[in-house]
Design an enzyme around this catalytic site. Sequence first.
Site, PDB file in Angstrom:
ATOM      1  N   GLN A  46      -9.221  -5.728  -6.365  1.00 28.60           N
ATOM      2  CA  GLN A  46      -8.489  -3.888  -5.927  1.00 28.60           C
ATOM      3  C   GLN A  46      -9.370  -3.133  -5.530  1.00 28.60           C
ATOM      4  O   GLN A  46      -9.341  -2.820  -4.463  1.00 28.60           O
ATOM      5  CB  GLN A  46      -7.626  -4.049  -7.357  1.00 28.60           C
ATOM      6  CG  GLN A  46      -6.161  -4.646  -7.013  1.00 28.60           C
ATOM      7  CD  GLN A  46      -5.493  -4.518  -5.980  1.00 28.60           C
ATOM      8  OE1 GLN A  46      -5.386  -3.447  -6.097  1.00 28.60           O
ATOM      9  NE2 GLN A  46      -5.337  -5.916  -5.096  1.00 28.60           N
ATOM     10  N   GLU A  58      -5.343   1.882  -7.114  1.00 22.98           N
ATOM     11  CA  GLU A  58      -5.922   3.023  -5.967  1.00 22.98           C
ATOM     12  C   GLU A  58      -6.829   3.505  -6.201  1.00 22.98           C
ATOM     13  O   GLU A  58      -7.575   4.633  -5.124  1.00 22.98           O
ATOM     14  CB  GLU A  58      -4.415   4.103  -5.824  1.00 22.98           C
ATOM     15  CG  GLU A  58      -3.091   3.353  -5.522  1.00 22.98           C
ATOM     16  CD  GLU A  58      -1.905   4.031  -5.547  1.00 22.98           C
ATOM     17  OE1 GLU A  58      -1.735   4.761  -5.437  1.00 22.98           O
ATOM     18  OE2 GLU A  58      -1.854   4.055  -6.733  1.00 22.98           O
ATOM     19  N   VAL A  64      -5.714   0.312 -11.101  1.00 26.51           N
ATOM     20  CA  VAL A  64      -7.289  -0.094 -10.853  1.00 26.51           C
ATOM     21  C   VAL A  64      -6.976  -0.519  -9.266  1.00 26.51           C
ATOM     22  O   VAL A  64      -7.606  -0.360  -8.617  1.00 26.51           O
ATOM     23  CB  VAL A  64      -7.937  -1.462 -10.651  1.00 26.51           C
ATOM     24  CG1 VAL A  64      -8.369  -1.219 -12.068  1.00 26.51           C
ATOM     25  CG2 VAL A  64      -6.736  -2.616 -10.736  1.00 26.51           C
ATOM     26  N   PHE A  82       1.064  -0.835  -0.304  1.00 26.82           N
ATOM     27  CA  PHE A  82       0.014   0.068  -0.219  1.00 26.82           C
ATOM     28  C   PHE A  82       0.846   1.338   0.471  1.00 26.82           C
ATOM     29  O   PHE A  82       0.447   2.313   0.488  1.00 26.82           O
ATOM     30  CB  PHE A  82      -1.262   0.127   1.489  1.00 26.82           C
ATOM     31  CG  PHE A  82      -2.113  -1.194   1.659  1.00 26.82           C
ATOM     32  CD1 PHE A  82      -2.552  -1.570  -0.057  1.00 26.82           C
ATOM     33  CD2 PHE A  82      -1.121  -2.135   2.583  1.00 26.82           C
ATOM     34  CE1 PHE A  82      -3.402  -3.313   0.800  1.00 26.82           C
ATOM     35  CE2 PHE A  82      -2.059  -3.242   2.208  1.00 26.82           C
ATOM     36  CZ  PHE A  82      -3.355  -3.499   2.404  1.00 26.82           C
ATOM     37  N   ASN A  88      -8.030  -9.078 -15.556  1.00 23.90           N
ATOM     38  CA  ASN A  88      -8.747 -10.048 -14.898  1.00 23.90           C
ATOM     39  C   ASN A  88      -9.684  -9.695 -14.015  1.00 23.90           C
ATOM     40  O   ASN A  88      -9.766  -9.146 -12.806  1.00 23.90           O
ATOM     41  CB  ASN A  88      -7.633 -10.463 -14.210  1.00 23.90           C
ATOM     42  CG  ASN A  88      -7.696 -11.681 -12.989  1.00 23.90           C
ATOM     43  OD1 ASN A  88      -9.426 -12.053 -13.627  1.00 23.90           O
ATOM     44  ND2 ASN A  88      -7.093 -13.165 -12.145  1.00 23.90           N
ATOM     45  N   LYS A  90     -11.694 -10.768 -12.167  1.00 22.84           N
ATOM     46  CA  LYS A  90     -11.391 -11.119 -10.693  1.00 22.84           C
ATOM     47  C   LYS A  90     -10.762 -10.107  -9.660  1.00 22.84           C
ATOM     48  O   LYS A  90     -11.100  -9.886  -8.718  1.00 22.84           O
ATOM     49  CB  LYS A  90     -10.993 -12.586 -10.222  1.00 22.84           C
ATOM     50  CG  LYS A  90     -11.804 -13.093  -9.038  1.00 22.84           C
ATOM     51  CD  LYS A  90     -11.027 -14.867  -9.367  1.00 22.84           C
ATOM     52  CE  LYS A  90     -11.920 -16.192  -7.998  1.00 22.84           C
ATOM     53  NZ  LYS A  90     -12.208 -16.765  -8.025  1.00 22.84           N
ATOM     54  N   THR A  91      -9.928 -10.627  -9.978  1.00 24.85           N
ATOM     55  CA  THR A  91      -8.473  -9.259  -9.334  1.00 24.85           C
ATOM     56  C   THR A  91      -8.510  -7.886  -8.851  1.00 24.85           C
ATOM     57  O   THR A  91      -8.670  -7.110  -8.121  1.00 24.85           O
ATOM     58  CB  THR A  91      -7.034  -9.230  -9.074  1.00 24.85           C
ATOM     59  OG1 THR A  91      -6.638  -9.864 -11.389  1.00 24.85           O
ATOM     60  CG2 THR A  91      -6.296 -11.541  -8.892  1.00 24.85           C
ATOM     61  N   GLY A 142       0.158  -8.454  -3.759  1.00 27.99           N
ATOM     62  CA  GLY A 142      -0.886  -9.404  -3.497  1.00 27.99           C
ATOM     63  C   GLY A 142      -2.283  -9.156  -4.400  1.00 27.99           C
ATOM     64  O   GLY A 142      -3.273  -9.261  -4.340  1.00 27.99           O
TER      65      GLY A 142
END
Length: 812
Positions: free
Chosen positions: A712, A778, A776, A316, A705, A707-708, A543
Amino acid sequence: MTDATGTAPDGQTRDSTQSRDSTQSRSSTHGRSSTPGGSGGEGPGAATGRRTGGTPRTAAAQHTAATPHTTASRPPAGKGGSGLGRPVDRVDGRLKVTGAARYGADHTAARLAHGHVVVSTVAHATIRSMDTRAARRSPGVLAVYTPFDPLKINRAGVLGPMRAPLQDKEVVHHGQPIGFVVAETFEQARDAAALIRVRYDERPAAVSLEDGLPGAREPAHVGGEPAVVTVLADGVASVGEALRDSEVRIEAAYTTAPQQHAPMEPHSAVAEWEDGKLTVRSSTQGVAMLAADLATALDADPADVRIVSRYVGGAFGGKFAAYAQTTLAAAAARDLGRPVKAVLTREQVFTATATRPGTLQTVALGARTDGTLTALRHHCTSGAPVGSETVEAGAHKTRTWYACPNSEAAARYVPLHIAEATIMRAPGEAPGSFALESALDELAVRLRIDPVELRIRNHAATEPGTGRPWSSKHLVECYRTGARRFGWHRRDARPRSGTDGDWYVGTGMATAVFPALRFPASMKVRFRADGTAEVSGSTADLGTGMWTVLSVVGAEALGIPAHRIKPDLGDSGLSPAGFVGASAGTSSVGAALLEAAGAAKKALTDLAVRHPRSPFRGRDPEDVRYERGRLTAPGGPDEDFGSLIAATGRTGVEAEGSSAPGEETRRHAFASFGAQFCEVRVHRRTAEIRVSRMLAVMDTGTVVNAKTARSQIMGGMVWGLSAALHEGLHPDDRGRYAGANLADYLLPVNADVPEVEVVFLGHPDTLHNRLGARGVGEIGVVGTAAAVANAVHHATGKRIRDLPITLDRLLE
Ligand code: MOS
């Protein structure tokens, strides 16, 4: 060796590729395995040949597996039959849930010693003495380092200089590293550290931003911009004048609390020297940046420093720099001639790394009665650690959100005895959007204009200040789609108009904008004789899903199934793919990967027409086509790349490709856009606040993707909810944070997080990069806190301008 120049279809990117067809990879800095880790068993799908979770299911199965809230409503930008945009499981998911993925502190080494960082118990002092005799006599202790007996460490800092630990006796914040104990075991080091007696000449600490306001200073610059950025229409002398001449004016002050990144994985390092070369395993957002930082800190040759970081348990923004545990472990390992591991305690993570300082912001808006903005003044003052000019650029980062002829953004800082300050998820935009978007809501209430409509009326068709056209902007569609899906048109704008039993029910919305950046990156693609393809570079997966991005984009670029892609990342010995931050990871790395794929195909073709045992030998390279993992020529052979390479007796053919932003950044402005919607319920008597619905509609380009990407955005929204209602560092009068642990530092848990819906518009931004994808990471946090606060106002009629919105503030 062949060279090729790859040009994007739009002709606007400055990209280059390098290829080679030798079986040898570029030599690693340590002369170890040429593909560090890729075949070393640390990455998904490596080593055992198991397909570790990366096996793609059928498209239909994937859609079933996706949550009903994930929407990628447009076909992705990729070439025919694209795999982009579908919801794909993380290729490293199985490794993570089974504990097989090794994070920084999971690593070990032969003869490993353990270091424990000692931190100050006061915020502002000169250390008079440190009695280390008992600690040195304690069982298993190998060394005790203090400012009186230091390891030499230089000031370094990839994002602005950080303090070098133990180099002087001045304490400038509570929890500052002032010592390092190394012992045979972790427990021995920790117990010995507790025996050190420190005597301080303590001085009063300045920890309150408000109290320090009279001493606020102007930084030399904010990012590349001056501390005050003013845009004025012809004939207007000042923003003050424009405000005075406006038909309607509002002005208010807002505050946001200091925050810690609070990653699940605490900061750690395992440092080992061998033949004058250093290898450090430490979670980081940029292995090459950390290597550079550490080389500076230790007076080492950057080529002799290797950083390995395959899995990161949350970053982060808080895992860029070489914090004390890394520099101390590396320096002590050199001093002792043994590998050293150091892990910060949870409480130390709050003080020995860095934070997002609190802000105090004022926003003044001038408008016509129809809602058209005529003046916008946004000043942001943030706390800065003593000796630093770091600011949380709340005003600068939001100043281009709306069309407004007269604007002024200004930044100041107040020196405080607080921990180092650094970037944190949407630095500037997160707190800045709370102030700006709350103020917009206040203006909407004042003018009785719908908040969505007010924003549409002030839509910036070009970038304010520069007039550059946006590469791709669909913000109005975000507002309209969001309003429709959220049921906004049913909203009664009057505060307290919605009730459900003892609960007031209110809704609020806000704009989200985040710049779309990309950085120079190089990636490597290696076709292997076993029919798989390695896709590698020194990027990071925080992650966020980068392992999976490499698989998905690699599969797309090479036209083969994702399970035949062997991704590798997180090692400074790999191709220099840059750091992951500023939401630029996917666009930077993805663009370079497409270049590398093109170059690797060319290298493969070159080998095919040249090699004596190739069935394509002697063919014109122009006749040989690569498609879906096969080489073909008219009327000629049709060969899988694996069997072709095997026929030549080689193990692989590889090429590197690079990509960097170019001319396009002068012609266009690049940003992602979104609209945040939120519904809250506030209890009539207790003021308990429950967020009951959240929706984000995102214009972030091609979804790689689904899903990810959804994860996010959702994660960012949870961060915004957290900033709005829970989170904050609270120093006491002497500068010690109350609640520097994950029990007391309030973060949302599942029970706090409602239905979260994420919608992606999916319009590709091919001016940004060939993938059409913008970041994507932030934008999900941007605007969310304001949407919550605006909903609280709608529910209760109370405008809370200070984050977090705690019950006492509502009950006052
Ligand atoms: Mo981000 S705050 O650039 O990791």
